[in-house]
Design a protein around this motif. Structure first.
Motif, PDB file in Angstrom:
ATOM      1  N   PHE A 209      37.089  -2.645   2.789  1.00 10.33           N
ATOM      2  CA  PHE A 209      36.495  -1.633   1.915  1.00 10.33           C
ATOM      3  C   PHE A 209      34.974  -1.699   1.893  1.00 10.33           C
ATOM      4  CE2 PHE A 209      40.679  -2.289  -0.281  1.00 10.33           C
ATOM      5  CZ  PHE A 209      41.233  -1.076   0.087  1.00 10.33           C
ATOM      6  N   LYS A 210      34.412  -2.875   2.212  1.00 11.12           N
ATOM      7  CA  LYS A 210      32.953  -3.021   2.235  1.00 11.12           C
ATOM      8  C   LYS A 210      32.611  -4.151   3.195  1.00 11.12           C
ATOM      9  CE  LYS A 210      28.913  -3.907  -0.742  1.00 11.12           C
ATOM     10  NZ  LYS A 210      28.135  -2.674  -0.425  1.00 11.12           N
ATOM     11  N   SER A 211      32.096  -3.785   4.343  1.00 17.08           N
ATOM     12  CA  SER A 211      31.730  -4.783   5.348  1.00 17.08           C
ATOM     13  C   SER A 211      30.255  -5.151   5.186  1.00 17.08           C
ATOM     14  CB  SER A 211      31.994  -4.226   6.747  1.00 17.08           C
ATOM     15  OG  SER A 211      31.250  -3.036   6.949  1.00 17.08           O
ATOM     16  N   GLY A 212      29.806  -6.084   6.020  1.00 20.09           N
ATOM     17  CA  GLY A 212      28.401  -6.484   5.976  1.00 20.09           C
ATOM     18  C   GLY A 212      28.202  -7.762   5.182  1.00 20.09           C
ATOM     19  N   THR A 213      26.925  -8.047   4.880  1.00 19.03           N
ATOM     20  CA  THR A 213      26.565  -9.310   4.220  1.00 19.03           C
ATOM     21  C   THR A 213      26.031  -9.106   2.805  1.00 19.03           C
ATOM     22  OG1 THR A 213      24.351  -9.188   5.191  1.00 19.03           O
ATOM     23  CG2 THR A 213      26.037 -10.406   6.429  1.00 19.03           C
ATOM     24  N   ALA A 214      26.246  -7.951   2.229  1.00 16.93           N
ATOM     25  CA  ALA A 214      25.740  -7.682   0.875  1.00 16.93           C
ATOM     26  C   ALA A 214      26.370  -8.638  -0.129  1.00 16.93           C
ATOM     27  CB  ALA A 214      26.040  -6.244   0.483  1.00 16.93           C
ATOM     28  N   GLN A 215      25.586  -9.029  -1.124  1.00 18.13           N
ATOM     29  CA  GLN A 215      26.060  -9.932  -2.172  1.00 18.13           C
ATOM     30  C   GLN A 215      26.391  -9.199  -3.475  1.00 18.13           C
ATOM     31  OE1 GLN A 215      26.441 -13.405  -1.643  1.00 18.13           O
ATOM     32  NE2 GLN A 215      26.181 -12.648   0.438  1.00 18.13           N
ATOM     33  N   THR A 216      26.131  -7.886  -3.502  1.00 19.08           N
ATOM     34  CA  THR A 216      26.344  -7.119  -4.727  1.00 19.08           C
ATOM     35  C   THR A 216      27.085  -5.823  -4.419  1.00 19.08           C
ATOM     36  OG1 THR A 216      24.240  -5.944  -4.545  1.00 19.08           O
ATOM     37  CG2 THR A 216      24.228  -8.048  -5.758  1.00 19.08           C
ATOM     38  N   ILE A 217      27.593  -5.228  -5.513  1.00 17.18           N
ATOM     39  CA  ILE A 217      28.244  -3.929  -5.394  1.00 17.18           C
ATOM     40  C   ILE A 217      28.030  -3.188  -6.719  1.00 17.18           C
ATOM     41  CG2 ILE A 217      30.490  -4.764  -6.224  1.00 17.18           C
ATOM     42  CD1 ILE A 217      31.798  -2.850  -4.194  1.00 17.18           C
ATOM     43  N   THR A 218      27.823  -1.895  -6.647  1.00 16.10           N
ATOM     44  CA  THR A 218      27.606  -1.120  -7.867  1.00 16.10           C
ATOM     45  C   THR A 218      28.929  -0.578  -8.398  1.00 16.10           C
ATOM     46  OG1 THR A 218      27.310   0.988  -6.735  1.00 16.10           O
ATOM     47  CG2 THR A 218      25.353  -0.417  -6.993  1.00 16.10           C
ATOM     48  N   LEU A 219      28.918  -0.200  -9.656  1.00 17.00           N
ATOM     49  CA  LEU A 219      30.114   0.413 -10.228  1.00 17.00           C
ATOM     50  C   LEU A 219      30.451   1.723  -9.530  1.00 17.00           C
ATOM     51  CD1 LEU A 219      29.889  -0.085 -14.110  1.00 17.00           C
ATOM     52  CD2 LEU A 219      31.549  -1.072 -12.532  1.00 17.00           C
ATOM     53  N   ARG A 220      29.407   2.430  -9.105  1.00 19.05           N
ATOM     54  CA  ARG A 220      29.647   3.699  -8.418  1.00 19.05           C
ATOM     55  C   ARG A 220      30.372   3.469  -7.094  1.00 19.05           C
ATOM     56  NH1 ARG A 220      27.955   8.422 -10.009  1.00 19.05           N
ATOM     57  NH2 ARG A 220      26.507   7.457 -11.483  1.00 19.05           N
ATOM     58  N   GLU A 221      29.990   2.393  -6.369  1.00 19.61           N
ATOM     59  CA  GLU A 221      30.701   2.059  -5.130  1.00 19.61           C
ATOM     60  C   GLU A 221      32.159   1.704  -5.426  1.00 19.61           C
ATOM     61  OE1 GLU A 221      28.335  -0.209  -1.871  1.00 19.61           O
ATOM     62  OE2 GLU A 221      27.458  -0.838  -3.798  1.00 19.61           O
ATOM     63  N   LEU A 222      32.361   0.941  -6.479  1.00 20.20           N
ATOM     64  CA  LEU A 222      33.724   0.543  -6.838  1.00 20.20           C
ATOM     65  C   LEU A 222      34.580   1.752  -7.196  1.00 20.20           C
ATOM     66  CD1 LEU A 222      33.058  -2.679  -8.941  1.00 20.20           C
ATOM     67  CD2 LEU A 222      34.403  -2.546  -6.828  1.00 20.20           C
TER      68      LEU A 222
END
Length: 310
Positions: free
Chosen positions: A175-188
């Motif tokens: 659902f979310k690839s890459g090396t990001a350490q955060t996610i927003t509520l909008r993405e969720l």
């Protein structure tokens, strides 16, 4: 001189009420028994303790001296008995703690292990309850105190914060690839979301944040146990929203624990007690240890384990 404990109790009751009849009613003994006990006490001491008239009973000088001495003596006895009870409670006492299931499964065991090192004979009952049930259990005396989130309750409770932790998302990499350490509520909101039930305090925190941002975050799956959400996330059914503490050791290569931002979410955990009911010695010691244990303890870092996908 053989003065009995009950004689002094009767004497103090008469001195306090200023009446033999009132004293007999207070201590549930007959008027004749009260009179006889005072007469025996006066005979043993060889002095009059009361000035008696048809309308009142007043202390003599000797009676006032005995009253002060008896009060001091009873205070010493009560203090000694209290100390004995406290020692006994710390040796073979019993504590009932109401806790949220997530706290009970993650942060509470190390605290209890530290407590047992000092008080190995004390029995501890952990009640795993919803926030509303924690308050109810403490109110009804089923639990000495609670450890859990703040909850909208009527007055009479004390909530003492001892821990603050971030709310995170356990997200399958599909659902979310890459090396990001955060996610927003909008993405969720664009993913299938796995959430705890409405009865949990964490769900209330999340619902408030969603409302503030102005987005919809409908759960694809909803359940009451955090471990179930974790298993669902590992099965790639969606992104599980959970406290950081329970995700600290729940990592695998195909999922990632991301901090939620925009807004950043936190939940506060505290000690829950009744303001008008002091804790028993053993429970008080455990609550003191909880303060020092959690308020000085840094949150465990989340370690990403490398491995094959189950």
């Amino acid at each position: 001189m053989d003065i009995h404990y009950k004689q002094l109790q009767t004497f103090l009751q008469v001195a306090q009420t200023g009446s033999f009849r009132s004293a007999s009613a207070q201590i549930h003994r007959s008027f004749s028994v009260v009179s006889a006990q005072i007469r025996q006490l006066e005979d043993q001491l060889g002095v009059s303790l009361f000035q008696r008239t048809t309308r009142s009973v007043k202390l003599t000088v000797a009676g006032e001296l005995l009253r002060k001495a008896a009060l001091n003596g009873f205070r010493e006895i009560e203090a000694g008995l209290q100390e004995i009870q406290e020692i006994q409670d710390l040796r073979k006492g019993r504590i009932a703690v109401a806790s949220s299931p997530i706290m009970a499964g993650t942060l509470l065991p190390p605290l209890l292990a530290a407590f047992e090192a000092h008080y190995p004979s004390i029995r501890i009952l952990v009640r795993e309850l919803t926030p509303a049930q924690i308050y109810q259990s403490v109110r009804q005396g089923e639990s000495d105190f609670g450890i859990g989130p703040a909850h909208d309750e009527d007055t009479g409770f004390s909530f003492e914060p001892i821990l603050s932790e971030e709310v995170m998302a356990l997200v399958p990499r599909k659902f979310k690839s890459g090396t990001a350490q955060t996610i927003t509520l909008r993405e969720l909101s664009r993913m299938p979301v796995l959430q705890l039930s409405q009865a949990t305090a964490l769900r209330a925190v999340l619902d408030q944040a969603v409302k503030k941002v102005g987005i919809a975050l409908e759960p694809k799956y909803e359940c009451s146990q955090a471990q179930t959400l974790i298993a669902m996330a590992h099965a790639e059914l969606g992104a599980a929203i959970l406290p950081q503490s329970i995700l600290a050791t729940q990592q695998a290569a195909h999922v990632q624990a991301l901090r939620i931002t925009a807004p950043r979410l936190k939940r506060e955990i505290g000690l829950i007690t009744l303001t008008d009911r002091p804790l028993r010695p053993a429970a008080a010691r455990l609550s003191e240890l909880a303060r020092s244990h959690f308020m000085k303890k840094p949150m465990t870092k989340i370690v990403h384990k490398q491995g094959t996908r189950p």
